[in-house]
Design a protein around this motif. Structure first.
Motif, mmCIF file in Angstrom:
data_model
loop_
_atom_site.group_PDB
_atom_site.id
_atom_site.type_symbol
_atom_site.label_atom_id
_atom_site.label_comp_id
_atom_site.label_asym_id
_atom_site.label_seq_id
_atom_site.Cartn_x
_atom_site.Cartn_y
_atom_site.Cartn_z
ATOM 1 N N THR A 49 5.238 -5.233 -4.640
ATOM 2 C CA THR A 49 5.145 -5.746 -3.269
ATOM 3 C C THR A 49 6.349 -5.373 -2.405
ATOM 4 O OG1 THR A 49 6.184 -7.855 -3.865
ATOM 5 C CG2 THR A 49 3.758 -7.736 -3.969
ATOM 6 N N GLN A 180 -5.273 -7.594 -6.198
ATOM 7 C CA GLN A 180 -5.929 -8.292 -5.088
ATOM 8 C C GLN A 180 -5.112 -9.492 -4.632
ATOM 9 O OE1 GLN A 180 -9.759 -8.946 -6.925
ATOM 10 N NE2 GLN A 180 -10.682 -7.210 -5.845
ATOM 11 N N PRO A 184 -1.952 -8.526 -0.081
ATOM 12 C CA PRO A 184 -1.598 -8.954 1.285
ATOM 13 C C PRO A 184 -0.090 -9.051 1.534
ATOM 14 C CG PRO A 184 -3.303 -10.364 0.370
ATOM 15 C CD PRO A 184 -2.817 -9.497 -0.746
ATOM 16 N N PHE A 185 0.696 -9.091 0.462
ATOM 17 C CA PHE A 185 2.148 -9.238 0.593
ATOM 18 C C PHE A 185 2.881 -7.915 0.428
ATOM 19 C CE2 PHE A 185 0.335 -13.216 -0.749
ATOM 20 C CZ PHE A 185 0.946 -14.118 0.107
ATOM 21 N N ARG A 186 2.158 -6.850 0.128
ATOM 22 C CA ARG A 186 2.776 -5.568 -0.174
ATOM 23 C C ARG A 186 3.326 -4.920 1.084
ATOM 24 N NH1 ARG A 186 0.538 -0.227 -3.198
ATOM 25 N NH2 ARG A 186 2.597 0.386 -3.933
#
Length: 191
Positions: A49, A180, A184-186
């Motif tokens: 991330t 998955q 969203p935090f990557r």
């Protein structure tokens, strides 16, 4: 910039008890393994991330300031979530460190990386290697509960996956369920 860990996290985003509960493990004979898997999963997901899950301290070593840096210039700190700059040192030709006064820069906390804003031109280092050291504090917070829940779930899922698959040929990629949760935090690399 060369990063060096100078203060490891005091806690993990997932406790041993939480990890064991997630894995449905009651016995204590694998506690050491499960704890190691939690640490490894956190470190792997931090790399994936490009974020730090719990508070930790890092040192950035630079040979010199970027050429474009002057008074009122900004230096980007590539760590997220950024909390603060704790010290800046510049080394002279005799390897003596001079601490840059905090009044000559600002480092507002920011989510996706820090900014070091100079109000006066920083002094030039006198040695050619690692002439500048910037110590920073990064991470979502000092408590496990401050790490976003999807990232905590990703750590538990990855640790459980590795425990289940130990001894088998390792897969090159992270399991799809872990990716998955973490996607969203990557933070993508810019260049």
């Amino acid at each position: 910039m060369r990063p060096m860990l100078i203060g490891a996290p005091a806690i993990e985003p997932v406790s041993l008890a939480e990890g064991k509960s997630w894995m449905r493990e009651d016995a204590s004979d694998e506690d050491q393994l499960i704890q190691a898997l939690i640490v490894s999963a956190r470190m792997t997901l931090e790399a994936y991330t490009r974020r730090f899950f719990v508070t930790q301290n890092w040192r950035l070593a630079l040979d010199d300031w970027p050429q474009s840096l002057s008074a009122t210039s900004t230096l980007i700190i590539p760590y997220a979530p950024f909390q603060t700059v704790t010290a800046i040192r510049v080394y002279d030709s005799d390897d003596n460190a001079q601490t840059i006064p905090a009044g000559t820069y600002r480092a507002p906390p920011g989510g996706d990386g820090g900014r070091l804003i100079f109000t006066a031109a920083p002094i030039a280092p006198g040695r050619s290697r690692d002439g500048v050291e910037i110590d920073v504090t990064v991470g979502y917070g000092a408590l496990a509960s401050q790490t976003p829940e999807p990232l905590r779930r990703a750590v538990m899922t990855l640790a459980a996956h590795w425990r289940e698959k130990r001894g088998d040929d390792a897969e090159d990629a992270l399991p799809k369920s872990v990716m998955q949760l973490a996607a969203p935090f990557r933070r993508e690399r810019l260049a």
